[in-house]
Design a protein around this motif. Structure first.
Motif, PDB file in Angstrom:
ATOM      1  N   THR A 299       0.858  -1.191   0.000  1.00 21.90           N
ATOM      2  CA  THR A 299       0.000   0.000   0.000  1.00 21.90           C
ATOM      3  C   THR A 299       0.892   1.238   0.000  1.00 21.90           C
ATOM      4  O   THR A 299       1.861   1.317   0.756  1.00 21.90           O
ATOM      5  N   THR A 301       0.559   5.506   0.109  1.00 24.64           N
ATOM      6  CA  THR A 301      -0.349   6.635   0.340  1.00 24.64           C
ATOM      7  C   THR A 301       0.374   7.945   0.073  1.00 24.64           C
ATOM      8  O   THR A 301       1.601   8.029   0.179  1.00 24.64           O
ATOM      9  N   ARG A 305      -4.650  10.224   0.674  1.00 28.94           N
ATOM     10  CA  ARG A 305      -5.089   9.483  -0.514  1.00 28.94           C
ATOM     11  C   ARG A 305      -4.307   8.184  -0.657  1.00 28.94           C
ATOM     12  O   ARG A 305      -3.076   8.162  -0.528  1.00 28.94           O
ATOM     13  N   VAL A 306      -5.008   7.103  -0.947  1.00 27.35           N
ATOM     14  CA  VAL A 306      -4.385   5.799  -1.189  1.00 27.35           C
ATOM     15  C   VAL A 306      -4.172   5.643  -2.697  1.00 27.35           C
ATOM     16  O   VAL A 306      -5.131   5.518  -3.462  1.00 27.35           O
ATOM     17  N   LEU A 307      -2.903   5.642  -3.117  1.00 28.42           N
ATOM     18  CA  LEU A 307      -2.599   5.513  -4.539  1.00 28.42           C
ATOM     19  C   LEU A 307      -2.529   4.052  -4.963  1.00 28.42           C
ATOM     20  O   LEU A 307      -3.003   3.681  -6.042  1.00 28.42           O
ATOM     21  N   LEU A 308      -1.908   3.222  -4.146  1.00 31.52           N
ATOM     22  CA  LEU A 308      -1.846   1.789  -4.402  1.00 31.52           C
ATOM     23  C   LEU A 308      -2.383   1.082  -3.173  1.00 31.52           C
ATOM     24  O   LEU A 308      -1.902   1.307  -2.055  1.00 31.52           O
ATOM     25  N   ASP A 309      -3.386   0.239  -3.360  1.00 31.48           N
ATOM     26  CA  ASP A 309      -4.103  -0.352  -2.230  1.00 31.48           C
ATOM     27  C   ASP A 309      -3.891  -1.867  -2.186  1.00 31.48           C
ATOM     28  O   ASP A 309      -4.534  -2.619  -2.918  1.00 31.48           O
ATOM     29  N   GLY A 489      -6.645   2.496  -6.921  1.00 29.97           N
ATOM     30  CA  GLY A 489      -5.629   1.840  -6.113  1.00 29.97           C
ATOM     31  C   GLY A 489      -5.239   0.469  -6.602  1.00 29.97           C
ATOM     32  O   GLY A 489      -4.386  -0.187  -5.989  1.00 29.97           O
TER      33      GLY A 489
END
Length: 610
Positions: A299, A301, A305-309, A489
């Motif tokens: 993950t 952030t 904001r979560v860019l890759l989840d 994400g």
């Protein structure tokens, strides 16, 4: 078709360089002309001559029936104090532009809709905006104005794959009439193929015209070169016979057959000088084991904001992946995470023991530390000798083969053009013999000739390759598969390639429009309940607070811009102090991260204000 612009035997010299040499050409109504050629070869100068912004030394340029000319230059000419509405729509009354489908199409395609969501609203101030956002505004303004002849200098710069596809479709639909024309300099070959009815190649002071787009241009050029080769071979055979006859005679006899010497001179009179060709080479690649780079439940952030989840991604040896996505979805962030340059909020990153990773970022500033170095010194800084196949060559020989010939090797890095700097960046990376290569927008500032050479190198690349690019042609040419970041994400596979990505984006936009229309209808039928519950509308206090936040953030962004300028000046002053430059570069990276977080915060406040 009407002849809109006519050029007759035009010549123009800039310093000692002959940019145009007795060029004759014309722009007809309905023409969509793509202009290609080497960086520094005179493409922009040709555009300025056609637009009437530069006079020629000799010859004649006439513009018959051209009521207006619009030019998208590469420099920023927008007033930072203006709003988006003032910059793009000028003094057009709302009922005029809102009722014009063509103008609405421009606002939707480049700015996110009639409310210009992509740039924070029509009343947003231009000052705090990024260079890419300003570029979109300048392009939107020209398309709204709809001049008779539209001149575009690299219009696809700062546009993502989706934006390039929209612009091509818009130009084809609105720039095919007999009363208008478009001339565009571009290195984007997919875009060139999509829009051009003719292609002009600017080379050695001449302009060679070809019918059709990039594919037709390549085919016609190959045929021309084949014919030239046949002629050259015939000339070479005659030369060999002629010179052999001359050598057989004694020196005392050479004055007797004067007509034979004159015949030989005539044969070699049209022999062209050797071209200074760019040659990107097949560098050695360090052997890669079975483990490359793995992201496990990762993950990333940025602010809130979560860019890759929680993504899991295993990169395989020799894998070739193209990455597409909307601006701000996290494409560069994904590359930084793979490179290990970005800390993960959660999850793990594993790297194989044999991995030798090289990362080409979008920042040409990486060469600022070498600003006062000569080209040859910047190459020797990596290594003085490199193995190319079975042979070992020196840095000087390598520089020669990469187009830095003669005196260009002694040129200061600070004096290089954008394309030459990009080529130098690539050379330095490849010389270190990596086996994992991450390329973030590698086509920026590269001309088509250099792009073709780069693709030839990547064709034979034995390592793992990840490419982020808006250049659809490059992605489809060098990558075996594509993945997309759609802003949720996740990393999504694209079995159908870039075309599938565009379809997904189109579906998402239509779904968003339907939801907005549904929400608006619900609000109109139940407005008292909504106001009472406060579920879908902001209170006056919340609106005031959001506006205060926007004003505060704009001031912070202005201060960040000033700090960034000071840091750049300090880096230039300390170019020879490597430790100091690294320290300043760290501060610069912190500013970039802080700006991204502030921009997200500003967008959130703008959504409240509406």
């Amino acid at each position: 078709m009407a002849n809109l612009i006519s050029v007759e035997r035009a010549s123009l010299a800039l310093g000692t360089a002959q940019v145009l040499d007795e060029v004759s050409l014309g722009v007809l109504g309905g023409d969509r002309i793509g202009v290609v050629g080497r960086n520094g070869g005179g493409k922009t100068t040709l555009l300025r001559v056609l637009a009437g912004h530069r006079e020629v030394d000799s010859g004649r340029v006439t513009r018959a029936g051209v009521s207006s000319v619009g030019v998208l230059a590469q420099d920023d000419v927008l007033d930072p104090g203006h709003t988006v509405r003032e910059a793009v729509l000028g003094d057009l009354p709302e009922h005029v532009w809102a009722g014009d489908p063509r103008i609405r199409d421009v606002l939707t395609g480049l700015l996110g809709g009639t409310e210009a969501q992509a740039v924070g609203g029509l009343d947003a101030t231009i000052g705090p905006m990024s260079g890419g956002e300003r570029r979109r505004l300048a392009l939107a303004r020209l398309l709204v104005q709809d001049p008779t002849v539209l001149f575009l200098d690299e219009p696809t710069n700062h546009l993502d794959v989706e934006g390039v596809a929209w612009l091509a479709e818009h130009l084809v639909r609105h720039r095919g009439r007999p009363d208008n024309a478009v001339v565009a300099i571009t290195h984007d070959r997919w875009f060139l193929d999509a829009i051009a009815t003719n292609t002009w190649e600017v080379v050695d002071g001449k302009v060679n015209a070809f019918e059709g787009g990039y594919a037709a241009y390549v085919l016609a050029k190959a045929e021309r070169e084949r014919m030239a080769q046949v002629t050259a071979e015939r000339r070479d055979n005659l030369l060999r016979k002629e010179l052999a006859w001359l050598r057989r005679g004694a020196p005392a006899r050479t004055s007797k057959p004067k007509f034979r010497i004159e015949a030989a001179n005539t044969l070699i009179a049209d022999e062209p000088p050797p071209r200074d060709d760019v040659e990107l080479l097949r560098f050695a690649t360090t052997r890669l084991g079975k483990d490359v780079v793995d992201l496990l439940d990762a993950t990333v952030t940025l602010g809130d904001r979560v860019l890759l989840d929680r993504i899991t991604w295993h990169l395989a040896p020799g894998e070739r992946v193209g990455i597409v996505g909307v601006n701000g979805a996290g494409k560069s962030t994904l590359l930084r995470a793979v490179a290990g340059q970005l800390p993960l909020a959660s999850g793990k990153r594993k790297q194989g023991v044999t991995v030798r990773l090289a990362y080409l970022t979008q920042e040409v500033r990486e060469l600022e530390r070498y600003a006062d170095w000569r080209v040859i010194e910047a190459i020797e800084d990596v290594r003085k000798y490199v193995r190319l196949g079975p042979k070992e060559i020196s840095a000087s020989q390598l520089a020669q083969r990469l187009g830095f010939t003669g005196g260009r090797q002694q040129t200061r890095v600070s004096s290089l053009s954008g394309g030459e700097r990009r080529r130098l960046q690539l050379t330095r990376l490849l010389m270190d013999e990596p086996n994992v290569l991450l390329l973030d927008e590698p086509t920026n500032d590269l001309d088509i000739e250099t792009l073709t050479s780069l693709e030839d190198v990547l064709d034979g690349w034995a390592g793992t390759l990840l490419v982020v690019s808006h250049d659809r042609y490059l992605l489809e040419r060098v990558c075996d598969r594509q993945v997309a970041l759609l802003g949720d994400g996740r990393v999504r596979e694209l079995p159908g390639g870039v075309e599938q990505y565009l379809e997904l984006r189109h579906e998402a936009v239509e779904a968003g429009a339907r939801k907005a229309a549904s929400d608006s209808a619900s609000a109109d039928t139940a407005r008292p309940a909504v106001a009472a519950g406060g579920a879908t509308s902001a209170s006056p206090a919340e609106l005031r607070e959001a506006r205060k936040d926007m004003a505060r953030i704009e001031k912070q962004l202005t201060r960040l811009g000033q700090r960034e300028e000071k840091l750049h000046a300090a880096m230039a002053a300390a170019a020879t102090d490597h430790a100091k430059v690294l320290e300043l570069n760290g501060q610069l990276r912190e500013i970039v991260d802080e700006r991204e977080a502030l921009e997200l915060e500003w967008l959130a406040a703008a959504e409240v204000v509406g």
